[in-house]
Design an enzyme around this catalytic site. Structure first.
Site, PDB file in Angstrom:
ATOM      1  N   CYS A 123       1.384  16.100   1.938  1.00  0.00           N
ATOM      2  CA  CYS A 123      -0.006  16.538   3.370  1.00  0.00           C
ATOM      3  C   CYS A 123      -0.707  15.356   3.934  1.00  0.00           C
ATOM      4  CB  CYS A 123      -1.161  17.270   2.067  1.00  0.00           C
ATOM      5  SG  CYS A 123      -1.052  19.014   3.246  1.00  0.00           S
ATOM      6  N   HIS A 124      -1.670  15.892   3.618  1.00  0.00           N
ATOM      7  CA  HIS A 124      -2.442  14.769   4.183  1.00  0.00           C
ATOM      8  C   HIS A 124      -2.727  13.607   4.023  1.00  0.00           C
ATOM      9  CE1 HIS A 124      -4.097  18.604   6.548  1.00  0.00           C
ATOM     10  NE2 HIS A 124      -4.239  17.772   7.596  1.00  0.00           N
TER      11      HIS A 124
END
Length: 181
Positions: A106-107
């Protein structure tokens, strides 16, 4: 084999911590929660507070040499806090320099960008990181999971919680190569 999970004191997406954590345990390895501060970390379910988890070690007391691999869970705030902490960034960089596998979802790759370890690598992430990864010299792809075996360390990345099964399968297979499993 011990596997480090690096998270900030708050902001990690809970499922991106708990599902990989369980995958590490299911593979017969030992997950270790490493953070920038002692005590507990506050996980989130998107923008809402979720559960808390006890920190096993602080990044100041941890060394890449103690672990067979590193997992960087996402959440928007988590990697943003980590990339502002010099010890956390150095901890990540040390895994690459030691040739140990790193998994990020994800991030999570924001911390990789800050550690300057994406140059020449192909990876995926939450789509909003695409420009950051390209600006840091990496190639961004929109795939469920991407394994980049560029030397010195293998990097396993994934986009989002919906990709967790593929992510966990991919990184546990790569981590098993380290332990000879």
């Amino acid at each position: 084999m011990q596997i480090a999970f690096l998270v900030a004191p708050e902001g990690v997406e809970q499922v991106e911590l708990t599902d990989p954590w369980q995958a590490v345990k299911d593979a017969g390895d030992t997950p270790v929660l490493v953070s920038t501060e002692p005590g507990e970390i506050q996980a989130f379910h998107h923008l809402d507070k979720a559960d808390t988890f006890p920190v096993d070690r602080t990044v100041a007391d941890a060394s890449a040499g103690d672990y067979g691999g590193l997992v960087l869970p996402g959440g928007v705030a988590n990697p943003d806090f980590l990339r502002m902490d010099e010890k956390a960034v150095a901890f990540v960089r040390d895994f690459f320099e030691a040739g140990k596998p790193v998994a990020s979802i994800c991030h999570g790759p924001w911390t990789l960008v800050e550690a300057d370890v994406v140059r020449g690598r192909t990876l995926t992430s939450w789509p909003s990181l695409r420009t950051d990864i390209r600006n840091a010299g990496g190639e961004w792809v929109d795939e469920q999971v991407k394994v980049c075996s560029a030397r010195p360390a293998t990097l396993i990345t994934s986009r989002k919680p919906d990709d967790l099964k593929a992510f966990c399968d991919a990184f546990t297979a790569e981590f098993a190569k380290v332990s000879g499993g």
